[in-house]
Each structure stands twice: as structure tokens, then as C-alpha cells.
Design a protein around this motif. Structure first.
Motif, short mmCIF file in Angstrom:
data_model
loop_
_atom_site.label_atom_id
_atom_site.label_comp_id
_atom_site.label_asym_id
_atom_site.label_seq_id
_atom_site.Cartn_x
_atom_site.Cartn_y
_atom_site.Cartn_z
N ARG A 128 -8.04 8.09 4.83
CA ARG A 128 -7.00 8.61 5.73
C ARG A 128 -7.50 8.67 7.16
N ALA A 131 -7.74 5.12 8.46
CA ALA A 131 -6.42 4.57 8.79
C ALA A 131 -5.99 4.95 10.20
N ALA A 135 -5.03 2.17 12.96
CA ALA A 135 -3.71 2.17 13.58
C ALA A 135 -3.78 1.94 15.09
N ARG A 144 4.11 -8.72 14.40
CA ARG A 144 4.81 -7.65 13.71
C ARG A 144 4.33 -7.57 12.25
N GLY A 145 4.04 -6.36 11.80
CA GLY A 145 3.62 -6.14 10.43
C GLY A 145 2.13 -6.12 10.22
N ARG A 147 -0.29 -4.44 11.82
CA ARG A 147 -0.83 -3.08 11.82
C ARG A 147 -0.57 -2.40 10.46
N THR A 148 0.67 -2.51 9.98
CA THR A 148 1.03 -1.87 8.72
C THR A 148 0.23 -2.46 7.56
N ALA A 149 0.04 -3.77 7.56
CA ALA A 149 -0.72 -4.42 6.48
C ALA A 149 -2.14 -3.88 6.44
N HIS A 150 -2.77 -3.72 7.60
CA HIS A 150 -4.15 -3.22 7.62
C HIS A 150 -4.23 -1.75 7.26
N ILE A 151 -3.26 -0.97 7.68
CA ILE A 151 -3.25 0.44 7.27
C ILE A 151 -3.14 0.55 5.75
N ARG A 152 -2.28 -0.23 5.15
CA ARG A 152 -2.15 -0.21 3.69
C ARG A 152 -3.46 -0.61 3.01
N THR A 153 -4.13 -1.62 3.56
CA THR A 153 -5.37 -2.08 2.95
C THR A 153 -6.46 -1.03 3.05
#
Length: 250
Positions: A128, A131, A135, A144-145, A147-153
Motif C-alpha cells: 500500500r 502504491a 502513483a 492512459r491506464g 498508472r492504474t496498471a502499475h498500481i494494480r501490479t
């Protein structure tokens, strides 16, 4: 016909090999491409301890030996940049040359001052906390996307791996992430290397550490830390050109 030269593409802290998928597809026409998940990351085994760059470098030496790749052009991003340089120093027979993209070495000044607090946060809050770092690591023009992909990983990376890998980069005995230690280990690297920094001051510092003919340092301004994905086509060209030059392909 001689076998295709091998490219080893290594992800960074809290990532996995999927981030190299478009690079691997684009480069597979001329190179044998090997894309591992480092220990504790992605689909690799998760040891209770030893999730450090040194151990990861030794893992990669064993992997390339098992695959009989011959000396590889070792490409690494962030922590992966530290890992491939450690691979080159610890296992020089395994590495033909190095490409390090915004590598996790050369920390100094306020960055070093903040290491103890960040490590304490990673030990307490694990992925956490990582992340939150991830971010903020992208440039304004990142796809686009991404940042979200890396946060999920990174949120899928075990908490103890996050903390151990960070300590292995910066605070463990023998860690090479802080500038004086970085300079010592880079002097031990005998292969030519290409390093790309998003920081002008970091690029200027590393140019002063070069001693192997043919090595160089580039600076890509206006790019976030995940430069290999933010500037995908440019990174693929960079790797292709460097690798082609290194192995003497026509």
C-alpha cells in the motif's frame, strides 16, 4: 546460421515482466528475448527472505545459464537497472552489455535523508505504501491506464518483498543504491553500458563514473520514471540500435 543474440528485459520494484510485452514482441524478430519475473514478483516463487537485488542478479545468472543464452544484452528499469548492473559485476561472463533505464542507484542528498522513513513505511504498510510512490511516478503525458496498471501490479506484490527489496537496494550491508556505493560498483563493471536518466543532474553524475570505452549516458527530459513505457517506440529503437551495435549485426 548463428543463434540470435539474447536480450534480457528486467522489470523494477513491485512490477513484473508484463510491462515489457510490447518491447519483447517488437524485438523478437532479431533477438532471443528473455523476460523474467524477479523473485517475489509476478508469477515467480516468493521466498520468505532474500528478496534483494543481489539475490535477483544471481537468479538471473542461473536462468541464463539454464537457457544457454550466452552473454546477454541486459536491460533493466529502476530496481531492474540495479539488478542488471549487479549481474554484470557479479557474473561478467553472463553479460555482453547493459542498458539501465532510470536505475535505482546514485541516491544522494534529500533522497538519502528520506530512506529510513520510507523503509519504515514499507515495513509497516508494504504494498500500500509502495502504491503511493508508484502513483506519483508518471509524467503528464503517460498513456492512459498505465498508472492504474502499475498500481494494480504493485498491490499484488507481497508486503515483505516490497520491504526486503527496498532495503536490499539502499540499506542492507553491501547495498549499492546510495551514491558512494553506486560509484564503487559501477567502477567494477567491465562491460560497456548505456544509461538513460530522466534527471539531468543524475545523468551528469553518472557520466563522471564512466570508464569503459563505448559507454554513454542519455538524458530524456519531461518523462516520468516509467520511461520505457511512456516513450515506448523510442525505447524500442534505443534497445534495438544499442543491441545491434553491441553484437555487430548488419
Amino acid at each position: 546460421m548463428s543463434p540470435a543474440p539474447a536480450l534480457l528485459l528486467v522489470h523494477g520494484w513491485g512490477g513484473d515482466g508484463r510491462e515489457w510485452s510490447p518491447h519483447a514482441e517488437a524485438l523478437a524478430d532479431r533477438f532471443r528475448v528473455v523476460v523474467p519475473d524477479l523473485r517475489g514478483h509476478g508469477r515467480s516463487e516468493v521466498p520468505l527472505d532474500g528478496n534483494t537485488p543481489v539475490e535477483m542478479a544471481d537468479d538471473l545468472a542461473a536462468l541464463t545459464e539454464a537457457l544457454r543464452t550466452g552473454p546477454v544484452i541486459a536491460v533493466g528499469h529502476s530496481m531492474g537497472g540495479q539488478v542488471v548492473n549487479l549481474l554484470a559485476v557479479r557474473h561478467p561472463h553472463a553479460v555482453r552489455s547493459v542498458i539501465a533505464l532510470d536505475p535505482a542507484h546514485g541516491a544522494h542528498g534529500t533522497e538519502v535523508d528520506g530512506i529510513p522513513a520510507r523503509l519504515a513505511d514499507y515495513r509497516e504498510n508494504g504494498s500500500r505504501a509502495a502504491a503511493a510512490f508508484v502513483a506519483g511516478a508518471f509524467g503528464p503525458d503517460a498513456p492512459r491506464g498505465l498508472r492504474t496498471a502499475h498500481i494494480r501490479t504493485v498491490l499484488g506484490t507481497p508486503d515483505h518483498v516490497i520491504a526486503q527489496a527496498y532495503a536490499g537496494m539502499y540499506t542492507d550491508s553491501g547495498a549499492v543504491g546510495v551514491r558512494p556505493h553506486s560509484e564503487a560498483y559501477l567502477r567494477d563493471r567491465t562491460q560497456c553500458a548505456l544509461t538513460v536518466w530522466t534527471s539531468a543532474s543524475a545523468a551528469a553524475w553518472e557520466r563522471g563514473t564512466l570508464h569503459v570505452p563505448g559507454s554513454r549516458v542519455d538524458h530524456w527530459p519531461g518523462t516520468g520514471h516509467y520511461l520505457h513505457e511512456e516513450r515506448l517506440d523510442e525505447t524500442i529503437r534505443l534497445i534495438r540500435d544499442w543491441a545491434t551495435e553491441t553484437v555487430g549485426l548488419s
